[in-house]
Write a protein that holds these residues in place. Structure first.
Motif, PDB file in Angstrom:
ATOM      1  N   MET A   1       0.827  -1.193   0.000  1.00 31.70           N
ATOM      2  CA  MET A   1       0.000   0.000   0.000  1.00 31.70           C
ATOM      3  C   MET A   1       0.872   1.259   0.000  1.00 31.70           C
ATOM      4  SD  MET A   1      -2.995   1.298  -0.132  1.00 31.70           S
ATOM      5  CE  MET A   1      -4.351   0.353   0.428  1.00 31.70           C
ATOM      6  N   ASN A   2       2.052   1.157   0.592  1.00 31.86           N
ATOM      7  CA  ASN A   2       2.958   2.293   0.615  1.00 31.86           C
ATOM      8  C   ASN A   2       3.308   2.738  -0.807  1.00 31.86           C
ATOM      9  OD1 ASN A   2       4.603   4.236   1.954  1.00 31.86           O
ATOM     10  ND2 ASN A   2       6.393   2.985   1.476  1.00 31.86           N
ATOM     11  N   VAL A   3       3.533   1.774  -1.703  1.00 27.39           N
ATOM     12  CA  VAL A   3       3.864   2.098  -3.087  1.00 27.39           C
ATOM     13  C   VAL A   3       2.684   2.787  -3.772  1.00 27.39           C
ATOM     14  CG1 VAL A   3       4.454   1.097  -5.327  1.00 27.39           C
ATOM     15  CG2 VAL A   3       5.569   0.258  -3.274  1.00 27.39           C
ATOM     16  N   VAL A   4       1.484   2.295  -3.516  1.00 29.52           N
ATOM     17  CA  VAL A   4       0.285   2.902  -4.103  1.00 29.52           C
ATOM     18  C   VAL A   4       0.147   4.349  -3.626  1.00 29.52           C
ATOM     19  CG1 VAL A   4      -2.238   2.806  -4.189  1.00 29.52           C
ATOM     20  CG2 VAL A   4      -0.897   0.702  -4.377  1.00 29.52           C
ATOM     21  N   LEU A   5       0.367   4.576  -2.348  1.00 28.80           N
ATOM     22  CA  LEU A   5       0.282   5.942  -1.814  1.00 28.80           C
ATOM     23  C   LEU A   5       1.330   6.853  -2.442  1.00 28.80           C
ATOM     24  CD1 LEU A   5      -0.501   5.133   1.900  1.00 28.80           C
ATOM     25  CD2 LEU A   5      -1.952   6.465   0.366  1.00 28.80           C
ATOM     26  N   TRP A   6       2.539   6.353  -2.656  1.00 30.91           N
ATOM     27  CA  TRP A   6       3.580   7.139  -3.315  1.00 30.91           C
ATOM     28  C   TRP A   6       3.175   7.469  -4.753  1.00 30.91           C
ATOM     29  CZ3 TRP A   6       7.453  10.110  -2.060  1.00 30.91           C
ATOM     30  CH2 TRP A   6       8.102   9.937  -0.848  1.00 30.91           C
ATOM     31  N   ILE A   7       2.616   6.500  -5.458  1.00 26.51           N
ATOM     32  CA  ILE A   7       2.211   6.720  -6.846  1.00 26.51           C
ATOM     33  C   ILE A   7       1.094   7.758  -6.914  1.00 26.51           C
ATOM     34  CG2 ILE A   7       1.094   5.638  -8.849  1.00 26.51           C
ATOM     35  CD1 ILE A   7       2.700   3.074  -8.100  1.00 26.51           C
ATOM     36  N   VAL A   8       0.083   7.594  -6.064  1.00 26.00           N
ATOM     37  CA  VAL A   8      -1.030   8.548  -6.050  1.00 26.00           C
ATOM     38  C   VAL A   8      -0.525   9.941  -5.668  1.00 26.00           C
ATOM     39  CG1 VAL A   8      -3.221   9.134  -4.936  1.00 26.00           C
ATOM     40  CG2 VAL A   8      -2.773   6.783  -5.631  1.00 26.00           C
ATOM     41  N   ALA A   9       0.352  10.027  -4.690  1.00 27.60           N
ATOM     42  CA  ALA A   9       0.904  11.328  -4.296  1.00 27.60           C
ATOM     43  C   ALA A   9       1.696  11.944  -5.448  1.00 27.60           C
ATOM     44  CB  ALA A   9       1.783  11.179  -3.056  1.00 27.60           C
ATOM     45  N   GLY A  10       2.418  11.140  -6.188  1.00 26.46           N
ATOM     46  CA  GLY A  10       3.171  11.645  -7.343  1.00 26.46           C
ATOM     47  C   GLY A  10       2.262  12.158  -8.445  1.00 26.46           C
ATOM     48  N   VAL A  11       1.205  11.417  -8.728  1.00 30.92           N
ATOM     49  CA  VAL A  11       0.244  11.852  -9.743  1.00 30.92           C
ATOM     50  C   VAL A  11      -0.431  13.157  -9.295  1.00 30.92           C
ATOM     51  CG1 VAL A  11      -1.963  11.253 -10.839  1.00 30.92           C
ATOM     52  CG2 VAL A  11      -0.127   9.551 -10.696  1.00 30.92           C
ATOM     53  N   LEU A  12      -0.837  13.204  -8.025  1.00 27.22           N
ATOM     54  CA  LEU A  12      -1.446  14.426  -7.489  1.00 27.22           C
ATOM     55  C   LEU A  12      -0.478  15.596  -7.566  1.00 27.22           C
ATOM     56  CD1 LEU A  12      -3.330  13.150  -4.327  1.00 27.22           C
ATOM     57  CD2 LEU A  12      -4.360  14.240  -6.322  1.00 27.22           C
ATOM     58  N   ALA A  13       0.766  15.365  -7.190  1.00 34.31           N
ATOM     59  CA  ALA A  13       1.758  16.439  -7.210  1.00 34.31           C
ATOM     60  C   ALA A  13       1.925  16.982  -8.623  1.00 34.31           C
ATOM     61  CB  ALA A  13       3.090  15.948  -6.658  1.00 34.31           C
ATOM     62  N   ALA A  14       1.987  16.101  -9.606  1.00 38.45           N
ATOM     63  CA  ALA A  14       2.126  16.546 -10.995  1.00 38.45           C
ATOM     64  C   ALA A  14       0.908  17.354 -11.431  1.00 38.45           C
ATOM     65  CB  ALA A  14       2.330  15.338 -11.913  1.00 38.45           C
ATOM     66  N   ALA A  15      -0.278  16.871 -11.092  1.00 35.47           N
ATOM     67  CA  ALA A  15      -1.509  17.565 -11.485  1.00 35.47           C
ATOM     68  C   ALA A  15      -1.592  18.941 -10.840  1.00 35.47           C
ATOM     69  CB  ALA A  15      -2.722  16.720 -11.105  1.00 35.47           C
ATOM     70  N   PHE A  16      -1.329  19.007  -9.539  1.00 36.13           N
ATOM     71  CA  PHE A  16      -1.433  20.293  -8.846  1.00 36.13           C
ATOM     72  C   PHE A  16      -0.291  21.235  -9.208  1.00 36.13           C
ATOM     73  CE2 PHE A  16      -4.347  18.006  -5.946  1.00 36.13           C
ATOM     74  CZ  PHE A  16      -5.410  18.901  -6.024  1.00 36.13           C
ATOM     75  N   LEU A  17       0.867  20.704  -9.500  1.00 36.69           N
ATOM     76  CA  LEU A  17       1.979  21.553  -9.927  1.00 36.69           C
ATOM     77  C   LEU A  17       1.649  22.209 -11.262  1.00 36.69           C
ATOM     78  CD1 LEU A  17       4.803  22.411  -9.003  1.00 36.69           C
ATOM     79  CD2 LEU A  17       5.719  20.519 -10.323  1.00 36.69           C
ATOM     80  N   GLY A  18       1.090  21.431 -12.183  1.00 37.89           N
ATOM     81  CA  GLY A  18       0.710  21.985 -13.484  1.00 37.89           C
ATOM     82  C   GLY A  18      -0.424  22.985 -13.383  1.00 37.89           C
ATOM     83  N   ALA A  19      -1.495  22.597 -12.706  1.00 38.99           N
ATOM     84  CA  ALA A  19      -2.670  23.468 -12.598  1.00 38.99           C
ATOM     85  C   ALA A  19      -2.361  24.708 -11.781  1.00 38.99           C
ATOM     86  CB  ALA A  19      -3.833  22.700 -11.979  1.00 38.99           C
ATOM     87  N   GLY A  20      -1.682  24.525 -10.667  1.00 41.07           N
ATOM     88  CA  GLY A  20      -1.347  25.668  -9.817  1.00 41.07           C
ATOM     89  C   GLY A  20      -0.348  26.593 -10.469  1.00 41.07           C
ATOM     90  N   GLY A  21       0.623  26.016 -11.151  1.00 41.15           N
ATOM     91  CA  GLY A  21       1.603  26.838 -11.851  1.00 41.15           C
ATOM     92  C   GLY A  21       0.955  27.691 -12.929  1.00 41.15           C
ATOM     93  N   MET A  22      -0.019  27.107 -13.634  1.00 37.42           N
ATOM     94  CA  MET A  22      -0.735  27.848 -14.667  1.00 37.42           C
ATOM     95  C   MET A  22      -1.504  29.018 -14.050  1.00 37.42           C
ATOM     96  SD  MET A  22      -3.627  26.499 -17.333  1.00 37.42           S
ATOM     97  CE  MET A  22      -4.774  26.110 -16.024  1.00 37.42           C
ATOM     98  N   LYS A  23      -2.196  28.754 -12.936  1.00 35.95           N
ATOM     99  CA  LYS A  23      -2.973  29.810 -12.282  1.00 35.95           C
ATOM    100  C   LYS A  23      -2.061  30.902 -11.718  1.00 35.95           C
ATOM    101  CE  LYS A  23      -6.609  26.660 -10.957  1.00 35.95           C
ATOM    102  NZ  LYS A  23      -6.417  25.414 -10.278  1.00 35.95           N
ATOM    103  N   ALA A  24      -0.932  30.514 -11.198  1.00 34.31           N
ATOM    104  CA  ALA A  24      -0.022  31.488 -10.587  1.00 34.31           C
ATOM    105  C   ALA A  24       0.733  32.308 -11.621  1.00 34.31           C
ATOM    106  CB  ALA A  24       0.968  30.762  -9.671  1.00 34.31           C
ATOM    107  N   ALA A  25       0.977  31.751 -12.801  1.00 33.78           N
ATOM    108  CA  ALA A  25       1.835  32.411 -13.774  1.00 33.78           C
ATOM    109  C   ALA A  25       1.082  33.228 -14.818  1.00 33.78           C
ATOM    110  CB  ALA A  25       2.703  31.374 -14.484  1.00 33.78           C
ATOM    111  N   GLN A  26      -0.162  32.863 -15.115  1.00 33.22           N
ATOM    112  CA  GLN A  26      -0.879  33.541 -16.194  1.00 33.22           C
ATOM    113  C   GLN A  26      -1.839  34.595 -15.651  1.00 33.22           C
ATOM    114  OE1 GLN A  26      -2.754  30.695 -18.769  1.00 33.22           O
ATOM    115  NE2 GLN A  26      -0.826  29.701 -19.291  1.00 33.22           N
ATOM    116  N   PRO A  27      -2.052  35.657 -16.397  1.00 38.62           N
ATOM    117  CA  PRO A  27      -3.003  36.680 -15.949  1.00 38.62           C
ATOM    118  C   PRO A  27      -4.442  36.165 -16.003  1.00 38.62           C
ATOM    119  CG  PRO A  27      -2.133  37.229 -18.119  1.00 38.62           C
ATOM    120  CD  PRO A  27      -1.390  36.020 -17.640  1.00 38.62           C
ATOM    121  N   LYS A  28      -5.290  36.779 -15.215  1.00 37.61           N
ATOM    122  CA  LYS A  28      -6.694  36.367 -15.117  1.00 37.61           C
ATOM    123  C   LYS A  28      -7.373  36.362 -16.481  1.00 37.61           C
ATOM    124  CE  LYS A  28     -11.080  37.782 -13.150  1.00 37.61           C
ATOM    125  NZ  LYS A  28     -11.782  38.670 -12.233  1.00 37.61           N
TER     126      LYS A  28
END
Length: 125
Positions: A1-28
């Protein structure tokens, strides 16, 4: 289960890094022109940038504390914060009657809640 949690956390991190980076970097105005970003009309530019920055910080908090073994308790805290943010996103989309816009935040909410449960509970570091 530890591996599954690491994988899910990695996928989440990639998704939030992309989405959050877009919101933080681009004008409204540029974000509002995107097809699924109509919700930006309801928020100020500063609020959108803050949401983006918090998503980026949450993405970092899902991986780095555990990877570096420095304050790994921050992983489930970050997951809980991201789950709360996605709950807010679901509410915003529901109020705007954007039913298609609810799916992605709902999936991210479930995955974030899963990581929070696993890392706070039986699979803590």
């Amino acid at each position: 289960m530890n591996v599954v949690l690491w994988i899910v956390a990695g996928v989440l991190a990639a998704a939030f890094l992309g989405a959050g980076g877009m919101k933080a970097a681009q004008p409204k105005e540029k974000l509002a022109a995107e097809p699924r970003m109509g919700w930006t009309e309801d928020f100020s530019g500063g609020a959108i940038k803050t949401i983006g920055a918090l998503e980026v910080l949450g993405a970092i908090g899902l991986i780095l504390p555990a990877l570096l073994d420095i304050a790994p308790i921050l992983v489930p805290i970050a997951a809980t914060g991201l789950a709360a943010a996605m709950l807010g996103a679901i509410i915003v989309h529901a109020r705007r009657n954007e039913t298609a816009g609810i799916v992605a935040p709902a999936v991210l909410f479930v995955l974030s809640a899963f990581v929070a449960w696993g890392r706070f509970g039986p699979y803590a570091f």
